[in-house]
Design a protein around this motif. Structure first.
Motif, short mmCIF file in Angstrom:
data_model
loop_
_atom_site.label_atom_id
_atom_site.label_comp_id
_atom_site.label_asym_id
_atom_site.label_seq_id
_atom_site.Cartn_x
_atom_site.Cartn_y
_atom_site.Cartn_z
N ARG A 31 12.21 5.27 -4.36
CA ARG A 31 11.06 5.55 -3.50
C ARG A 31 9.79 5.70 -4.34
O ARG A 31 8.70 5.29 -3.91
N ALA A 32 9.94 6.28 -5.52
CA ALA A 32 8.78 6.46 -6.39
C ALA A 32 8.18 5.11 -6.79
O ALA A 32 6.95 4.94 -6.82
N VAL A 33 9.03 4.14 -7.10
CA VAL A 33 8.54 2.81 -7.47
C VAL A 33 7.89 2.13 -6.27
O VAL A 33 6.84 1.49 -6.40
N ILE A 34 8.50 2.26 -5.09
CA ILE A 34 7.91 1.69 -3.88
C ILE A 34 6.53 2.28 -3.63
O ILE A 34 5.57 1.59 -3.27
N THR A 35 6.41 3.58 -3.84
CA THR A 35 5.12 4.24 -3.66
C THR A 35 4.07 3.65 -4.61
O THR A 35 2.94 3.35 -4.20
N ALA A 36 4.47 3.44 -5.86
CA ALA A 36 3.53 2.88 -6.84
C ALA A 36 3.18 1.44 -6.51
O ALA A 36 2.02 1.02 -6.64
N GLU A 37 4.16 0.64 -6.07
CA GLU A 37 3.93 -0.78 -5.81
C GLU A 37 3.10 -1.02 -4.55
O GLU A 37 2.33 -1.98 -4.48
N THR A 38 3.27 -0.17 -3.55
CA THR A 38 2.56 -0.38 -2.28
C THR A 38 1.20 0.33 -2.24
O THR A 38 0.32 -0.04 -1.45
N GLY A 39 1.05 1.36 -3.07
CA GLY A 39 -0.18 2.15 -3.02
C GLY A 39 -0.21 3.13 -1.87
O GLY A 39 -1.23 3.78 -1.62
N LEU A 40 0.89 3.25 -1.15
CA LEU A 40 0.98 4.21 -0.05
C LEU A 40 1.33 5.59 -0.60
O LEU A 40 1.83 5.72 -1.72
N ASN A 41 1.11 6.64 0.20
CA ASN A 41 1.47 7.97 -0.29
C ASN A 41 2.96 8.23 -0.09
O ASN A 41 3.64 7.53 0.66
N ARG A 42 3.46 9.27 -0.74
CA ARG A 42 4.90 9.54 -0.74
C ARG A 42 5.44 9.82 0.65
O ARG A 42 6.53 9.37 1.01
N SER A 43 4.70 10.57 1.44
CA SER A 43 5.20 10.91 2.77
C SER A 43 5.29 9.67 3.67
O SER A 43 6.23 9.53 4.47
N THR A 44 4.32 8.75 3.52
CA THR A 44 4.36 7.51 4.30
C THR A 44 5.56 6.66 3.90
O THR A 44 6.28 6.13 4.75
N VAL A 45 5.79 6.53 2.59
CA VAL A 45 6.94 5.76 2.12
C VAL A 45 8.24 6.39 2.58
O VAL A 45 9.17 5.69 3.01
N SER A 46 8.32 7.71 2.55
CA SER A 46 9.52 8.40 3.02
C SER A 46 9.79 8.09 4.49
O SER A 46 10.93 7.81 4.88
N ASP A 47 8.75 8.10 5.31
CA ASP A 47 8.89 7.79 6.73
C ASP A 47 9.32 6.34 6.94
O ASP A 47 10.21 6.05 7.75
N LEU A 48 8.71 5.42 6.21
CA LEU A 48 9.03 4.01 6.36
C LEU A 48 10.47 3.74 5.96
O LEU A 48 11.21 3.03 6.67
N VAL A 49 10.88 4.28 4.82
CA VAL A 49 12.25 4.07 4.36
C VAL A 49 13.25 4.66 5.35
O VAL A 49 14.28 4.04 5.67
N SER A 50 12.95 5.84 5.88
CA SER A 50 13.84 6.47 6.85
C SER A 50 14.00 5.59 8.10
O SER A 50 15.11 5.46 8.64
N SER A 51 12.90 4.99 8.54
CA SER A 51 12.98 4.10 9.70
C SER A 51 13.83 2.87 9.41
O SER A 51 14.62 2.42 10.26
#
Length: 384
Positions: A31-51
């Motif tokens: 998730r940390a790498v996805i956050t860095a690659e997308t430029g999104l914040n951690r909470s947004t990435v967490s929500d997207l991955v959960s979906s």
């Protein structure tokens, strides 16, 4: 729904697609790498991955404990149980593969046949997929079927305008197969789908300007990527390298008066020279490496192919040329010698950064490319 809500939902769909494409094309990542690659914040990435997890499209697992530095971040990987079916009908066989999200070929079958018509291909694919659904793919989600056809395929609707070696003219294969399997079906040119696969998962992964030539039993097709975009032409028919004039540097190399490239650089000629019946590419390559008529014929075809590619370098200035099928086998007989010959046939400035490679995905390249086309709808709108 108000405009603000509609816009927010559109942004979320775009972000879901970006995350799914990252793990599909780039492999598992935290998730940390996805956050860095997308430029999104951690909470947004967490929500997207959960979906995406809830939808069964990705899975999460703990990171490698031996590489843990600081707070661990879960690893996100594409689900192997979401698959697309890739199909490649040829004059001597129909090849079928089940390709998972992430680009791995989970199952494959090669059903020998001779000059199959549309009805026979539909029957073979339907029977195979139904067997897989009841067996190895039970519990999997099949999102669609992609068909890589050796011929001209109209981009708008997938109609096969002409597949000369299969004797298909204005043939609709998508409709009958869609009805038989109750699954979306997309159709494309085999070489265009092959270059897509090699660009995303294979030898051309780091390149944005790519020339791809595919050699099969039906002849030679091609795909072209410029500035990272697959070039299809006005109707989707671009890349028919096999129908261009053969580049002969020695008149003694000509075998077909007035013939085009695929008349001279031709798999059937190699098979006959090798004294084989219906070899796969590996068997043919082994035979070409032995002294004799087959080796002489291979050397002749290598000269013509190298001259043709030199012209392609001068016109298109690619950073990578990828050769698939028996064309890759011709190169592999002496990779350095062949690559040097191509560069010698091109302008020095155009070839100074040129790389050449045989298709890294081997016999799976067309199945992966066809499946990728079938996955596009899901990748564009994962929860749609």
């Amino acid at each position: 729904m108000n405009e603000r809500a509609t816009t927010a939902e559109g942004v979320r769909r775009t972000n879901l697609a970006e995350v799914l494409r990252l793990v599909h094309h780039g492999g598992p990542r935290s998730r940390a790498v996805i956050t860095a690659e997308t430029g999104l914040n951690r909470s947004t990435v967490s929500d997207l991955v959960s979906s995406l997890v809830d939808a069964g499209l990705v899975r999460e697992h703990d990171p490698d404990p031996t590489r843990r530095v600081g707070r661990p971040s879960p690893i996100v990987a594409a689900s192997p149980d979401v698959v697309a079916i890739g199909v490649n009908p040829e004059i001597d066989a129909v090849e079928i593969g089940a390709v998972s999200l992430g680009g791995a070929v989970r199952l494959r079958a090669r059903i020998a046949t001779s000059d199959p018509d549309v009805a026979e291909v539909v029957d073979i694919v339907t029977r195979t997929v139904q067997e897989w659904r009841a067996g190895e793919l039970a519990g999997c989600r099949i999102v669609g079927v992609g068909i890589a056809v050796p011929g001209l395929v109209r981009a708008d609707d997938g109609l096969v305008r002409l597949a000369p070696h299969l004797h298909w003219n204005d043939a609709d294969i998508a409709g009958p197969l869609r009805a038989a399997l109750d699954t979306p079906v997309v159709v494309g040119n085999d070489a265009s789908l092959g270059v897509r696969a090699e660009r995303l998962f294979g030898a051309a992964h780091e390149h944005t300007d790519v020339v791809y030539l595919n050699g099969g039993a039906s002849g030679i097709g091609g795909g072209l990527v410029l500035h990272g975009q697959l070039i299809g032409g006005e109707g989707g028919y671009a890349g028919e390298w096999g129908q261009t004039a053969a580049s002969l540097t020695d008149a003694a190399d000509r075998r077909a008066d007035g013939g085009v490239l695929e008349d001279e650089v031709n798999r059937a000629r190699l098979v006959r020279a090798a004294g084989l019946d219906a070899p796969d590419d590996a068997e043919l390559e082994a035979a070409l490496a032995s002294p004799g008529d087959a080796a002489d014929e291979a050397a002749r075809q290598r000269r013509i192919l190298a001259a043709t590619l030199g012209n392609a370098v001068n016109v298109l200035n690619p950073s990578m040329i990828v050769l698939g099928g028996f064309l890759g086998s011709l190169r592999d007989l002496d990779q350095q010698g062949f690559d040097d010959e191509v560069r010698a046939r091109a302008l020095a400035a155009s070839a100074e950064h040129l790389e050449l490679a045989s298709a890294a995905l081997g016999a799976d390249r067309l199945l992966i490319g066809a499946a990728e086309a079938a996955l596009e709808r899901l990748l564009s709108d994962p929860l749609g």
